[in-house]
Design a protein around this motif. Structure first.
Motif, mmCIF file in Angstrom:
data_model
loop_
_atom_site.group_PDB
_atom_site.id
_atom_site.type_symbol
_atom_site.label_atom_id
_atom_site.label_comp_id
_atom_site.label_asym_id
_atom_site.label_seq_id
_atom_site.Cartn_x
_atom_site.Cartn_y
_atom_site.Cartn_z
ATOM 1 N N TRP A 16 -19.475 -27.629 -31.256
ATOM 2 C CA TRP A 16 -19.859 -28.596 -30.225
ATOM 3 C C TRP A 16 -20.189 -29.951 -30.853
ATOM 4 C CZ3 TRP A 16 -24.444 -31.274 -29.294
ATOM 5 C CH2 TRP A 16 -24.549 -31.900 -28.051
ATOM 6 N N VAL A 17 -20.951 -29.933 -31.959
ATOM 7 C CA VAL A 17 -21.304 -31.174 -32.643
ATOM 8 C C VAL A 17 -20.045 -31.862 -33.162
ATOM 9 C CG1 VAL A 17 -22.449 -32.127 -34.690
ATOM 10 C CG2 VAL A 17 -23.648 -30.476 -33.248
ATOM 11 N N VAL A 35 -23.263 -40.977 -22.628
ATOM 12 C CA VAL A 35 -22.310 -40.443 -21.644
ATOM 13 C C VAL A 35 -21.628 -39.189 -22.183
ATOM 14 C CG1 VAL A 35 -20.174 -40.925 -20.416
ATOM 15 C CG2 VAL A 35 -21.943 -42.687 -20.561
ATOM 16 N N VAL A 36 -21.150 -39.245 -23.427
ATOM 17 C CA VAL A 36 -20.463 -38.090 -24.013
ATOM 18 C C VAL A 36 -21.424 -36.920 -24.183
ATOM 19 C CG1 VAL A 36 -19.217 -37.236 -26.048
ATOM 20 C CG2 VAL A 36 -18.749 -39.523 -25.161
ATOM 21 N N PHE A 37 -22.635 -37.188 -24.605
ATOM 22 C CA PHE A 37 -23.629 -36.128 -24.814
ATOM 23 C C PHE A 37 -23.924 -35.389 -23.517
ATOM 24 C CE2 PHE A 37 -28.100 -34.788 -24.669
ATOM 25 C CZ PHE A 37 -28.097 -33.857 -25.693
ATOM 26 N N LEU A 38 -24.148 -36.132 -22.436
ATOM 27 C CA LEU A 38 -24.459 -35.495 -21.156
ATOM 28 C C LEU A 38 -23.290 -34.638 -20.673
ATOM 29 C CD1 LEU A 38 -26.337 -38.393 -19.303
ATOM 30 C CD2 LEU A 38 -27.320 -36.334 -20.358
ATOM 31 N N GLY A 39 -22.069 -35.139 -20.845
ATOM 32 C CA GLY A 39 -20.901 -34.388 -20.417
ATOM 33 C C GLY A 39 -20.719 -33.094 -21.198
ATOM 34 N N LEU A 40 -20.822 -33.171 -22.525
ATOM 35 C CA LEU A 40 -20.634 -31.977 -23.348
ATOM 36 C C LEU A 40 -21.805 -31.008 -23.213
ATOM 37 C CD1 LEU A 40 -19.072 -33.402 -26.638
ATOM 38 C CD2 LEU A 40 -17.946 -32.134 -24.813
ATOM 39 N N ALA A 41 -23.018 -31.539 -23.026
ATOM 40 C CA ALA A 41 -24.172 -30.663 -22.846
ATOM 41 C C ALA A 41 -24.024 -29.840 -21.572
ATOM 42 C CB ALA A 41 -25.460 -31.488 -22.794
ATOM 43 N N ALA A 42 -23.517 -30.457 -20.522
ATOM 44 C CA ALA A 42 -23.285 -29.725 -19.276
ATOM 45 C C ALA A 42 -22.234 -28.642 -19.474
ATOM 46 C CB ALA A 42 -22.843 -30.689 -18.182
ATOM 47 N N LEU A 43 -21.173 -28.957 -20.225
ATOM 48 C CA LEU A 43 -20.124 -27.982 -20.497
ATOM 49 C C LEU A 43 -20.646 -26.825 -21.341
ATOM 50 C CD1 LEU A 43 -17.127 -27.190 -20.327
ATOM 51 C CD2 LEU A 43 -16.747 -28.575 -22.389
ATOM 52 N N LEU A 44 -21.450 -27.139 -22.353
ATOM 53 C CA LEU A 44 -22.016 -26.097 -23.214
ATOM 54 C C LEU A 44 -22.948 -25.190 -22.426
ATOM 55 C CD1 LEU A 44 -22.317 -24.953 -26.110
ATOM 56 C CD2 LEU A 44 -24.245 -26.516 -26.413
ATOM 57 N N GLY A 45 -23.811 -25.786 -21.604
ATOM 58 C CA GLY A 45 -24.729 -24.987 -20.803
ATOM 59 C C GLY A 45 -24.015 -24.079 -19.832
ATOM 60 N N TRP A 46 -22.883 -24.531 -19.312
ATOM 61 C CA TRP A 46 -22.110 -23.749 -18.346
ATOM 62 C C TRP A 46 -21.401 -22.566 -19.009
ATOM 63 C CZ3 TRP A 46 -16.632 -23.404 -18.125
ATOM 64 C CH2 TRP A 46 -16.148 -22.697 -17.018
ATOM 65 N N GLY A 47 -20.881 -22.756 -20.223
ATOM 66 C CA GLY A 47 -20.062 -21.714 -20.829
ATOM 67 C C GLY A 47 -20.667 -20.963 -21.984
ATOM 68 N N PHE A 48 -21.920 -21.277 -22.371
ATOM 69 C CA PHE A 48 -22.494 -20.699 -23.588
ATOM 70 C C PHE A 48 -22.551 -19.169 -23.535
ATOM 71 C CE2 PHE A 48 -25.960 -19.431 -26.404
ATOM 72 C CZ PHE A 48 -25.624 -20.105 -27.557
ATOM 73 N N ASP A 49 -23.116 -18.612 -22.477
ATOM 74 C CA ASP A 49 -23.243 -17.155 -22.385
ATOM 75 C C ASP A 49 -21.883 -16.462 -22.410
ATOM 76 O OD1 ASP A 49 -25.986 -17.310 -22.291
ATOM 77 O OD2 ASP A 49 -26.083 -17.307 -20.105
ATOM 78 N N THR A 50 -20.910 -17.066 -21.745
ATOM 79 C CA THR A 50 -19.564 -16.484 -21.728
ATOM 80 C C THR A 50 -18.957 -16.465 -23.119
ATOM 81 O OG1 THR A 50 -19.224 -17.289 -19.476
ATOM 82 C CG2 THR A 50 -17.257 -16.686 -20.738
ATOM 83 N N TRP A 51 -19.105 -17.565 -23.844
ATOM 84 C CA TRP A 51 -18.549 -17.631 -25.200
ATOM 85 C C TRP A 51 -19.256 -16.665 -26.136
ATOM 86 C CZ3 TRP A 51 -19.137 -23.605 -24.773
ATOM 87 C CH2 TRP A 51 -18.131 -24.102 -23.935
ATOM 88 N N MET A 52 -20.570 -16.543 -25.989
ATOM 89 C CA MET A 52 -21.321 -15.623 -26.842
ATOM 90 C C MET A 52 -20.870 -14.190 -26.593
ATOM 91 S SD MET A 52 -23.280 -17.127 -28.943
ATOM 92 C CE MET A 52 -23.980 -15.585 -29.456
#
Length: 251
Positions: free
Chosen positions: A81-82, A37-54
């Motif tokens: 993230w980890v 559950v935690v992995f799916l939630g954080l993976a979605a958050l990372l995928g959504w904001g990765f380009d912006t953070w980079m």
């Protein structure tokens, strides 16, 4: 030192073997579900904001070095993230992790596994969750400077390596609570004992960090780390009542 470091890494592999055994699988099922559950939630958050953070991390005018800086910043973001994933899963899964650790401790001692009840499960889980919070509070004095370092052009080139060591040490501290907290040791006392086994602890922490960073494997990494750390510190430190622990330097 190197031998102890490699021995510590081996206990993570031992943890995977322990939770794969038929008698242990039921104790690992709930931690695996929490991890999913935690992995799916954080993976979605990372995928959504990765380009912006980079884009925010890459300094203006350094486009010509983007090919070099992009992988370094990506590693730094993934390590953060980890770090978040590990501590969230441990906080939420603390009661179930404690039950698994008790089973591994009983096996290590060669004693019958005590039949716990819900009140004991909640009480022990609350203690384990409190230790996770203690680790997080302890980590802030290092995490904040590291986050600042990650944002400073030039100096942030060493940030991934520092995050690696930092996370490995925190993982060793966090998972050590399951065998050491059962002895009634406070977090500072646990830290002193883990510091005595620093090479083995860092080896274990690094192996746990790598396992947690691998998709799919990370779903089983938490219960495996609980089992491996319980066996590691039970064998290295013992499982009897709390000993006298001298103060160790803050680290």
């Amino acid at each position: 030192m190197i031998r102890d470091f490699l021995t510590g890494m081996g206990f993570m592999a031992e943890g995977f073997r322990i939770v794969a055994r038929p008698g242990m699988r039921r104790y690992a099922a709930a931690p695996v579900l929490v991890s999913l559950v935690v992995f799916l939630g954080l993976a979605a958050l990372l995928g959504w904001g990765f380009d912006t953070w980079m884009a925010a991390l890459l300094p203006a005018g350094w486009d010509w070095l983007e090919w070099l800086l992009w992988p370094l910043f990506a590693v730094a973001i993934i390590l953060v993230w980890v770090f978040t994933y590990i501590h969230l899963t441990n906080l939420i899964g603390a009661p179930f992790n404690d039950l698994l650790a008790e089973r591994v401790l009983a096996e290590t001692r060669g004693t019958p596994h005590p039949e716990g009840n819900w009140s004991q499960l909640l009480r022990d889980g609350a203690r384990a969750a409190a230790n996770t919070v203690a680790v997080l509070v302890y980590s802030l004095r290092w995490a904040i400077p590291l986050l600042v370092l990650t944002l400073i052009p030039g100096l942030n080139l060493v940030a991934p390596a520092l995050w690696l060591v930092f996370n490995a040490w925190l993982l060793a501290l966090e998972y050590a609570d399951y065998p050491l907290g059962a002895r009634g040791l406070a977090f500072r006392e646990q830290r002193a004992l883990v510091a005595r086994e620093r090479p083995a602890a860092l080896g274990f922490g690094l192996a746990a960090l790598v396992a947690t960073s691998i998709p799919v494997v990370n779903l089983v990494a938490m219960p495996a780390a609980v089992a491996g750390a319980t066996r590691l510190f039970a064998e290295r430190v013992g499982t009897s009542a709390a000993p006298e622990v001298s103060q160790e330097p803050d680290a």
